[in-house]
Design a protein around this motif. Structure first.
Motif, PDB file in Angstrom:
ATOM      1  N   VAL A   1       0.889  -1.160   0.000  1.00  0.00           N
ATOM      2  CA  VAL A   1       0.000   0.000   0.000  1.00  0.00           C
ATOM      3  C   VAL A   1       0.926   1.208   0.000  1.00  0.00           C
ATOM      4  O   VAL A   1       1.613   1.461   0.992  1.00  0.00           O
ATOM      5  CB  VAL A   1      -0.924   0.018   1.225  1.00  0.00           C
ATOM      6  N   VAL A   2       0.983   1.910  -1.109  1.00  0.00           N
ATOM      7  CA  VAL A   2       1.999   2.948  -1.314  1.00  0.00           C
ATOM      8  C   VAL A   2       1.401   4.353  -1.245  1.00  0.00           C
ATOM      9  O   VAL A   2       0.380   4.639  -1.891  1.00  0.00           O
ATOM     10  CB  VAL A   2       2.704   2.754  -2.671  1.00  0.00           C
ATOM     11  N   TYR A   3       2.066   5.202  -0.452  1.00  0.00           N
ATOM     12  CA  TYR A   3       1.719   6.622  -0.368  1.00  0.00           C
ATOM     13  C   TYR A   3       2.884   7.396  -0.993  1.00  0.00           C
ATOM     14  O   TYR A   3       3.940   7.546  -0.370  1.00  0.00           O
ATOM     15  CB  TYR A   3       1.495   7.035   1.089  1.00  0.00           C
ATOM     16  N   PRO A   4       2.715   7.865  -2.239  1.00  0.00           N
ATOM     17  CA  PRO A   4       3.829   8.492  -2.963  1.00  0.00           C
ATOM     18  C   PRO A   4       4.271   9.821  -2.352  1.00  0.00           C
ATOM     19  O   PRO A   4       3.494  10.521  -1.699  1.00  0.00           O
ATOM     20  CB  PRO A   4       3.246   8.722  -4.367  1.00  0.00           C
ATOM     21  N   ALA A   5       5.517  10.156  -2.604  1.00  0.00           N
ATOM     22  CA  ALA A   5       6.044  11.451  -2.181  1.00  0.00           C
ATOM     23  C   ALA A   5       5.376  12.553  -2.994  1.00  0.00           C
ATOM     24  O   ALA A   5       4.921  12.328  -4.114  1.00  0.00           O
ATOM     25  CB  ALA A   5       7.556  11.490  -2.378  1.00  0.00           C
ATOM     26  N   ILE A   6       5.297  13.733  -2.410  1.00  0.00           N
ATOM     27  CA  ILE A   6       4.774  14.892  -3.122  1.00  0.00           C
ATOM     28  C   ILE A   6       5.950  15.602  -3.791  1.00  0.00           C
ATOM     29  O   ILE A   6       6.913  15.982  -3.121  1.00  0.00           O
ATOM     30  CB  ILE A   6       4.048  15.847  -2.149  1.00  0.00           C
ATOM     31  N   GLY A   7       5.863  15.746  -5.095  1.00  0.00           N
ATOM     32  CA  GLY A   7       6.986  16.334  -5.826  1.00  0.00           C
ATOM     33  C   GLY A   7       8.078  15.297  -6.050  1.00  0.00           C
ATOM     34  O   GLY A   7       7.799  14.132  -6.342  1.00  0.00           O
ATOM     35  N   GLU A   8       9.311  15.690  -5.861  1.00  0.00           N
ATOM     36  CA  GLU A   8      10.444  14.791  -6.078  1.00  0.00           C
ATOM     37  C   GLU A   8      10.511  13.707  -5.003  1.00  0.00           C
ATOM     38  O   GLU A   8      10.405  13.997  -3.814  1.00  0.00           O
ATOM     39  CB  GLU A   8      11.749  15.594  -6.062  1.00  0.00           C
ATOM     40  N   THR A   9      10.678  12.455  -5.442  1.00  0.00           N
ATOM     41  CA  THR A   9      10.868  11.360  -4.498  1.00  0.00           C
ATOM     42  C   THR A   9      12.338  11.301  -4.117  1.00  0.00           C
ATOM     43  O   THR A   9      13.186  10.954  -4.935  1.00  0.00           O
ATOM     44  CB  THR A   9      10.435  10.014  -5.104  1.00  0.00           C
ATOM     45  N   LYS A  10      12.627  11.659  -2.877  1.00  0.00           N
ATOM     46  CA  LYS A  10      14.012  11.718  -2.425  1.00  0.00           C
ATOM     47  C   LYS A  10      14.467  10.409  -1.782  1.00  0.00           C
ATOM     48  O   LYS A  10      15.648  10.082  -1.777  1.00  0.00           O
ATOM     49  CB  LYS A  10      14.172  12.871  -1.435  1.00  0.00           C
ATOM     50  N   SER A  11      13.531   9.676  -1.228  1.00  0.00           N
ATOM     51  CA  SER A  11      13.846   8.384  -0.614  1.00  0.00           C
ATOM     52  C   SER A  11      12.535   7.658  -0.326  1.00  0.00           C
ATOM     53  O   SER A  11      11.446   8.181  -0.614  1.00  0.00           O
ATOM     54  CB  SER A  11      14.641   8.570   0.686  1.00  0.00           C
ATOM     55  N   HIS A  12      12.648   6.467   0.230  1.00  0.00           N
ATOM     56  CA  HIS A  12      11.441   5.727   0.597  1.00  0.00           C
ATOM     57  C   HIS A  12      11.681   4.930   1.871  1.00  0.00           C
ATOM     58  O   HIS A  12      12.832   4.642   2.234  1.00  0.00           O
ATOM     59  CB  HIS A  12      11.014   4.787  -0.540  1.00  0.00           C
ATOM     60  N   ILE A  13      10.595   4.603   2.558  1.00  0.00           N
ATOM     61  CA  ILE A  13      10.656   3.710   3.704  1.00  0.00           C
ATOM     62  C   ILE A  13       9.618   2.618   3.511  1.00  0.00           C
ATOM     63  O   ILE A  13       8.600   2.834   2.849  1.00  0.00           O
ATOM     64  CB  ILE A  13      10.397   4.445   5.046  1.00  0.00           C
ATOM     65  N   THR A  14       9.903   1.457   4.042  1.00  0.00           N
ATOM     66  CA  THR A  14       8.951   0.351   4.022  1.00  0.00           C
ATOM     67  C   THR A  14       8.543   0.078   5.467  1.00  0.00           C
ATOM     68  O   THR A  14       9.403  -0.123   6.319  1.00  0.00           O
ATOM     69  CB  THR A  14       9.586  -0.908   3.401  1.00  0.00           C
ATOM     70  N   VAL A  15       7.240   0.115   5.712  1.00  0.00           N
ATOM     71  CA  VAL A  15       6.732   0.012   7.082  1.00  0.00           C
ATOM     72  C   VAL A  15       5.918  -1.261   7.251  1.00  0.00           C
ATOM     73  O   VAL A  15       4.916  -1.466   6.545  1.00  0.00           O
ATOM     74  CB  VAL A  15       5.864   1.233   7.445  1.00  0.00           C
ATOM     75  N   PHE A  16       6.336  -2.116   8.179  1.00  0.00           N
ATOM     76  CA  PHE A  16       5.533  -3.270   8.562  1.00  0.00           C
ATOM     77  C   PHE A  16       4.472  -2.762   9.534  1.00  0.00           C
ATOM     78  O   PHE A  16       4.800  -2.223  10.595  1.00  0.00           O
ATOM     79  CB  PHE A  16       6.402  -4.346   9.224  1.00  0.00           C
ATOM     80  N   THR A  17       3.210  -2.906   9.161  1.00  0.00           N
ATOM     81  CA  THR A  17       2.132  -2.295   9.932  1.00  0.00           C
ATOM     82  C   THR A  17       1.027  -3.273  10.272  1.00  0.00           C
ATOM     83  O   THR A  17       0.908  -4.346   9.677  1.00  0.00           O
ATOM     84  CB  THR A  17       1.547  -1.098   9.157  1.00  0.00           C
ATOM     85  N   ASP A  18       0.220  -2.866  11.259  1.00  0.00           N
ATOM     86  CA  ASP A  18      -0.952  -3.634  11.690  1.00  0.00           C
ATOM     87  C   ASP A  18      -2.024  -2.602  12.017  1.00  0.00           C
ATOM     88  O   ASP A  18      -1.786  -1.683  12.813  1.00  0.00           O
ATOM     89  CB  ASP A  18      -0.610  -4.475  12.921  1.00  0.00           C
ATOM     90  N   THR A  19      -3.194  -2.736  11.427  1.00  0.00           N
ATOM     91  CA  THR A  19      -4.250  -1.744  11.621  1.00  0.00           C
ATOM     92  C   THR A  19      -4.821  -1.738  13.034  1.00  0.00           C
ATOM     93  O   THR A  19      -5.559  -0.830  13.405  1.00  0.00           O
ATOM     94  CB  THR A  19      -5.400  -1.972  10.617  1.00  0.00           C
ATOM     95  N   THR A  20      -4.482  -2.729  13.859  1.00  0.00           N
ATOM     96  CA  THR A  20      -4.941  -2.745  15.252  1.00  0.00           C
ATOM     97  C   THR A  20      -3.900  -2.144  16.191  1.00  0.00           C
ATOM     98  O   THR A  20      -4.096  -2.144  17.404  1.00  0.00           O
ATOM     99  CB  THR A  20      -5.248  -4.186  15.719  1.00  0.00           C
TER     100      THR A  20
END
Length: 246
Positions: free
Chosen positions: A114-133
């Protein structure tokens, strides 16, 4: 003529030496694997190779974690191996693990996230292990727009912290089976129920990847260079780390 015979003898001697070394490496590999099998490791062994320290072998596990073993397989240890370079300690274990984790995480197709893109130039990225609870996952999610503004792309992967079959697992599967994953994630974090038909999804596979690299709670943030950051961090701090990752 004498020179020719000398060189011929030298070649034979070298060939014998390489054969002995290869045999020793093969014997060590076999002995170490036998010991590891007796330990019933849940994570498969990717490779076994000589470490920078003579007599110590580096055992690379699937996902990125590293163990060390003696050549005869009688001693196995988990810990950091440091080398003093220019008067400063360099964590060789962390370096190897980061490279392997980066390869593993960056090998996950973004189409399965589930990707939330950077606004404007993409300078880097992170990958987050998440749980909705997870309450701290909610807190981090509130700061995703700030991270996006700073040029950081946020990529979510699933990690049901209470295990497969838990309420979190069911929620994450519903998110991943939704046509609009981002919208479903936003609504789920807001405490709203979403309905989605069952589908073939990567939640279980992503959970297993998380376990293999050492994730044991959420949120867990992986930088582009493979550095694993456990727990919540404020957006400015996460952005600083993400932009500094190489």
């Amino acid at each position: 003529m004498r020179v020719t015979r000398f060189l011929g003898a030298a070649v034979v001697a070298l060939a014998s030496s390489f054969s002995l070394f290869a045999h020793a490496d093969e014997a060590s590999d076999k002995a170490i694997r036998k010991t590891l099998e007796s330990l019933n490791l849940e994570i498969p062994v990717e490779s076994i190779a000589s470490s920078p320290l003579n007599g110590l072998y580096e055992v690379n596990l699937k996902g990125g974690r590293v163990l060390y073993a003696s050549a005869d397989g009688q001693f196995v240890m988990q810990g950091n191996l440091y080398q003093i370079q220019g008067g400063k300690p360099v964590n060789l274990t962390e370096k190897v693990e980061r490279q392997a984790i980066s390869k593993t995480i960056n090998g996950i197709p973004t189409a399965e996230m589930v990707v939330y893109p950077a606004i404007g130039e993409t300078k880097s990225h992170i990958t987050v292990f998440t749980d909705t609870t997870c309450p701290y996952c909610h807190k981090l999610h509130e700061e995703v727009p700030e991270l996006n503004k700073r040029g950081i792309e946020v990529r979510y992967v699933a990690f049901p912290r209470q295990g497969l079959g838990s309420p979190g697992d069911e929620q994450l599967q519903a998110v991943w089976c939704s046509k609009d994953r981002r919208g479903a994630m936003d609504r789920m974090v807001d405490g709203k129920n979403i309905q989605a038909p069952k589908c073939d999804n990567p939640v279980t596979r992503q959970f297993e990847i998380g376990q293999s690299i050492g994730v044991n709670g959420t949120p867990a943030i992986v930088l582009a260079d493979g550095q694993l950051i456990p727990g919540y961090q404020p957006a400015p701090q996460v952005a600083k780390l993400a932009l500094g990752a190489k």
